[in-house]
Structures are given as C-alpha cells and as structure tokens.
Design a protein around this motif. Structure first.
Motif, PDB file in Angstrom:
ATOM      1  N   UNK A  13      52.210  24.470  47.592  1.00 32.09           N
ATOM      2  CA  UNK A  13      51.197  24.730  46.574  1.00 32.09           C
ATOM      3  C   UNK A  13      50.600  26.102  46.819  1.00 32.09           C
ATOM      4  N   UNK A  14      50.719  26.909  45.787  1.00 32.71           N
ATOM      5  CA  UNK A  14      50.178  28.256  45.911  1.00 32.71           C
ATOM      6  C   UNK A  14      48.922  28.376  45.057  1.00 32.71           C
ATOM      7  N   UNK A  15      47.964  29.011  45.545  1.00 36.13           N
ATOM      8  CA  UNK A  15      46.753  29.276  44.774  1.00 36.13           C
ATOM      9  C   UNK A  15      46.593  30.773  44.682  1.00 36.13           C
ATOM     10  N   UNK A  16      46.282  31.184  43.480  1.00 35.71           N
ATOM     11  CA  UNK A  16      46.068  32.621  43.279  1.00 35.71           C
ATOM     12  C   UNK A  16      44.587  32.842  43.036  1.00 35.71           C
ATOM     13  N   UNK A  17      44.093  33.844  43.567  1.00 39.02           N
ATOM     14  CA  UNK A  17      42.716  34.214  43.252  1.00 39.02           C
ATOM     15  C   UNK A  17      42.782  35.567  42.547  1.00 39.02           C
ATOM     16  N   UNK A  18      41.936  35.694  41.527  1.00 38.90           N
ATOM     17  CA  UNK A  18      41.912  36.962  40.811  1.00 38.90           C
ATOM     18  C   UNK A  18      41.259  38.007  41.695  1.00 38.90           C
ATOM     19  N   UNK A  19      41.794  39.129  41.631  1.00 37.48           N
ATOM     20  CA  UNK A  19      41.132  40.198  42.382  1.00 37.48           C
ATOM     21  C   UNK A  19      39.760  40.484  41.765  1.00 37.48           C
ATOM     22  N   UNK A  20      38.822  40.856  42.568  1.00 34.60           N
ATOM     23  CA  UNK A  20      37.467  41.138  42.104  1.00 34.60           C
ATOM     24  C   UNK A  20      37.464  42.274  41.096  1.00 34.60           C
ATOM     25  N   UNK A  21      38.379  43.215  41.219  1.00 34.25           N
ATOM     26  CA  UNK A  21      38.404  44.352  40.298  1.00 34.25           C
ATOM     27  C   UNK A  21      38.763  43.892  38.878  1.00 34.25           C
ATOM     28  N   UNK A  22      39.600  42.881  38.723  1.00 36.09           N
ATOM     29  CA  UNK A  22      39.968  42.382  37.380  1.00 36.09           C
ATOM     30  C   UNK A  22      38.770  41.672  36.737  1.00 36.09           C
ATOM     31  N   UNK A  23      38.022  40.913  37.531  1.00 36.98           N
ATOM     32  CA  UNK A  23      36.835  40.262  36.987  1.00 36.98           C
ATOM     33  C   UNK A  23      35.815  41.305  36.542  1.00 36.98           C
ATOM     34  N   UNK A  25      36.495  44.309  35.464  1.00 38.50           N
ATOM     35  CA  UNK A  25      37.028  44.955  34.266  1.00 38.50           C
ATOM     36  C   UNK A  25      36.776  44.076  33.038  1.00 38.50           C
ATOM     37  N   UNK A  26      36.931  42.761  33.185  1.00 40.44           N
ATOM     38  CA  UNK A  26      36.676  41.847  32.068  1.00 40.44           C
ATOM     39  C   UNK A  26      35.199  41.887  31.673  1.00 40.44           C
ATOM     40  N   UNK A  27      34.331  42.002  32.642  1.00 39.50           N
ATOM     41  CA  UNK A  27      32.900  42.070  32.344  1.00 39.50           C
ATOM     42  C   UNK A  27      32.560  43.358  31.599  1.00 39.50           C
ATOM     43  N   UNK A  28      33.171  44.462  31.998  1.00 41.95           N
ATOM     44  CA  UNK A  28      32.930  45.741  31.322  1.00 41.95           C
ATOM     45  C   UNK A  28      33.479  45.691  29.904  1.00 41.95           C
ATOM     46  N   UNK A  29      34.684  45.132  29.724  1.00 42.49           N
ATOM     47  CA  UNK A  29      35.268  45.006  28.385  1.00 42.49           C
ATOM     48  C   UNK A  29      34.370  44.150  27.485  1.00 42.49           C
ATOM     49  N   UNK A  30      33.881  43.057  28.039  1.00 45.94           N
ATOM     50  CA  UNK A  30      32.986  42.182  27.274  1.00 45.94           C
ATOM     51  C   UNK A  30      31.708  42.927  26.880  1.00 45.94           C
ATOM     52  N   UNK A  31      31.179  43.725  27.796  1.00 37.96           N
ATOM     53  CA  UNK A  31      29.956  44.481  27.522  1.00 37.96           C
ATOM     54  C   UNK A  31      30.163  45.480  26.382  1.00 37.96           C
TER      55      UNK A  31
END
Length: 181
Positions: A13-23, A25-31
C-alpha cells in the motif's frame, strides 16, 4: 496480530502526500479566481434583478392599460364610472406595491393617446384608438446591492394598447315590451 507482508513489493500500500508547494499554488490560484467568479455571480444576480423589475413593471402597466381601455366601468352598485388618468396611474402603482416595489421617489407614470390629442382622459377614448402607459422608476429604488456592476439610471417600461370601448348605439325604446328606466 499484524498482517503478513505481501510476497511482491509492488503490492504494498502506497500513500502519496501532496507536496506543500502544490497546496500553496492551489491556494494562490483560488485567491485569483475567486474574486472574478464572485463578481460574475453578482453580475448575473444584478442582471436578473433588472429583468425581474422590468417584468413586474410591464405586468403593472398592463393592469393600468386594461383599466384605461374600458373607458367606463360599472361598479357593483350599478353606477357608471369614467376612467381617468389618475385612476390608471393608481392602478399601476397598486400593482407595483402588490409586487413589492414601494419606493416611487423620482418615478414617473404617464398615460397618453398616440392618435389625436394626447392629453385627453381615458374615458374620452374612441374604439381602437391607440394609447400608451409609460412607467419609469430610478434603478436605485429597486436595486438589491450597491456594487454597481450594472448601473442603469432608470428602469423604463412603455406599453402600447388600444381602446376597447363599444361603438356608440341608441336603444329603440318604442319597441313593444321594452321598458327603460
């Protein structure tokens, strides 16, 4: 106890975590996108209000025109009443009030004939004579927001109608069995 390890490493079982930089970027795009989306929604809402007010005003002008087109009405007590401009305008205003538009500050209401002398009263109209009912209300009186995405000065409705009065006729009271009060 604990589960046994699978035989093949690819089955783990592999778990991926999103890199903090992608989160971030999504916040900036949303803003950036949210204010534009919000303005678009408010613009559509305000445009819908203008259209709704025009429809209410048109319905109210129709009520006034229906009354004016009769020229004379008979009351429940049997009395004849000649329709005046004031009664037509009051009919329009009553209809607007019934639809929730109550601020008439700066509003104009007009009844006029299009053929002949325009300043005559409705009861003076002739069969099929054209007239208009015009209603102008400042947009500030009916707006829901002060954002001014749409900024018309007034909302105007103009309705053309025809008089529905009967042709003049006389009663022959000399016919047998006829009584006329």
């Amino acid at each position: 106890g604990p589960l046994p390890e699978p035989e093949f490493p690819s089955m783990r079982l592999r778990t991926r975590s999103r890199p903090a930089s992608r989160r971030a970027a999504a916040a900036v795009e949303f803003a950036f996108v949210f204010p534009l989306l919000f303005l678009l929604i408010l613009g559509v809402w305000e445009l819908g209000r203008v259209i709704q007010v025009q429809q209410v005003m048109l319905s109210s002008a129709r009520d006034g025109a229906r009354l004016a087109s009769q020229a004379n009405i008979v009351t429940p007590s049997g009395d004849y009443v000649q329709i005046t401009r004031a009664q037509v305008i009051q009919s329009v205003q009553n209809s607007l009030i019934g639809h929730g538009i109550t601020n008439f500050a700066g509003a104009t209401f007009d009844f006029s004939f299009l053929d002949g002398v325009s300043t005559r009263e409705p009861y003076q109209g002739l069969k099929n004579e054209r007239f208009k009912v015009r209603v102008v209300i400042p947009y500030a009186n009916v707006r829901w927001t002060n954002l001014s995405l749409l900024n018309p000065q007034t909302v105007t409705v103009e309705l053309t109608w025809r008089m529905l009065v009967d042709d003049p006729f006389t009663l022959n009271t000399s016919l047998p069995g006829w009584s006329y009060p």
